[in-house]
Enzyme design. Sequence first.
Site, PDB file in Angstrom:
ATOM      1  N   HIS A 149      43.291  45.749  24.927  1.00 56.59           N
ATOM      2  CA  HIS A 149      43.515  44.558  25.746  1.00 56.59           C
ATOM      3  C   HIS A 149      44.274  43.496  24.956  1.00 56.59           C
ATOM      4  O   HIS A 149      45.121  42.788  25.502  1.00 56.59           O
ATOM      5  CB  HIS A 149      42.177  43.985  26.221  1.00 56.59           C
ATOM      6  CG  HIS A 149      41.398  44.939  27.063  1.00 56.59           C
ATOM      7  ND1 HIS A 149      41.570  45.049  28.421  1.00 56.59           N
ATOM      8  CD2 HIS A 149      40.457  45.862  26.738  1.00 56.59           C
ATOM      9  CE1 HIS A 149      40.771  45.984  28.901  1.00 56.59           C
ATOM     10  NE2 HIS A 149      40.086  46.499  27.892  1.00 56.59           N
ATOM     11  N   ASP A 192      43.272  38.746  30.841  1.00 58.16           N
ATOM     12  CA  ASP A 192      43.244  40.153  31.230  1.00 58.16           C
ATOM     13  C   ASP A 192      42.146  40.372  32.264  1.00 58.16           C
ATOM     14  O   ASP A 192      41.463  39.432  32.696  1.00 58.16           O
ATOM     15  CB  ASP A 192      43.119  41.065  29.994  1.00 58.16           C
ATOM     16  CG  ASP A 192      41.704  41.159  29.439  1.00 58.16           C
ATOM     17  OD1 ASP A 192      40.795  40.487  29.967  1.00 58.16           O
ATOM     18  OD2 ASP A 192      41.502  41.902  28.465  1.00 58.16           O
TER      19      ASP A 192
END
Length: 488
Positions: A28, A125
Amino acid sequence: MDKSTTMATAEQKEKPHVAFLPSPGMGHIIPLFEFAKRLVINHGFHVSFFVITTGASAAQNELFRSDNLPTGFHAVEIPPVENISSFFTDDMRVVTRLSIIVRESLKQYLSSLLITHRPKALIIDLFCTDAFEICKEVSIPVYSFFTASTLLMAFSLYLPTLDREVNGEFVDLPEPIQTPGCNPICPHDLLDQVKDRKNDEYKWYLLHVSRIPLAAGIFVNSWDDLEPVTLEALKENSFFQNIPIPPVHTLGPLIKQDEVVTEKDAEILTWLDNQPSDSVLFVVFGSGGTLTSEQLTELAWGLEMSHQRFILVARKPSDASASAAYFNVGSDENDPLMYLPEGFAKKTEGRGLVVPSWAPQVAILNHPSTGAFLSHCGWNSTLESVVHGVPMIAWPLYAEQRMNAAFLAEEVGVTMKFPVAPGEELISRKEIEKMVRIVMEGEKGMAMRRRAQELKESAKIALHNGGSSDDSLCRVVQFWKSDQSLCS
């Protein structure tokens, strides 16, 4: 106010200022990190990069303590949450843990960070959607960066509808799942998070994806030639228009550009220098993937029986979880031969190299001696392989990796899959030997290599001045810069 905050504030007055917030985990962090650097280096932005330190791995800590961060990029650590382990149970899965870490970190610290740093936009995210409510209170727009494939994003946007319309488990459906306008997905290939609707992991995932339409825009790490069907569906299909979803901006492929090469890493690259072109199979299972003890033994002997050159990144096996290394990647410095069968090192001496825990993946994939990549098919690793023109052998372990493997094999043509599902059935040494030989020596492997080279060139064009991804980013940058409120 400390010196770094004073410098950041002065810079913020002169440049458009945005902030980034990834959840823990290198898969991520890396794409958001690369996006942030691109804004700083190529477009003159000031960036505050909020780093959740609870659950941080050794690899994450090393990344943000590097001396190579560009001027204008400021890493801002969110302090560890005290007693976070009190929220966990032994059977808790990765997404549930991530979501709790993020929830507690943001609940305690995000509002004050936003007030202190005053970015005019926040890019998050998928697992940081708790930020929507906090940012609403301080009037800061939020953009979503979807770090996995666009195919998964389209399915995820469709998931709330599936949840309402389908009874029982999705994996028990008799027919493939048809996301509107997209190619169908075999229920068995669905991401793990939606395979058990009674588990908290599913509830967390559904919550996060249901919030995506709240974003001011969605960034995807892909480009038109890689996922044309899905991107067209997101733009044209009436289902997505009626949700409605915010504008989708293709930025990809965003992959790791700068890699710190240690003395040990240099030894790997020197070994590669002495191997023939396209002759080495690179074997690694991402930042968190682990095999069982039995499967690691079969893999080792399969590599030995293939008589191919290889680099194997070996980490401590786990019979409990395929994602056992997710939160401690880079921290296993044991001798990897401890985990491999007796006699393996001697039999593969000279043509095999075993590395503990972590390797300079981008540098290895970019090396002319690397001929194929046995990969878990995480999206970052997929993009790195494609950008460097390297075909893959798919060994998906968890999350959405089976979806990626099916997509790459059936639609893109750069990957081969085993006839059985890794992690669900033992892949024998004979099957591994056969697959490695096909990809490294056979006609199918050569065809995959040609296709990977085509996409390598396509990726360059997308990112070059005037390319589809470059244009997409420039439009957003122009919008941000034209908004005078960004230049506080």
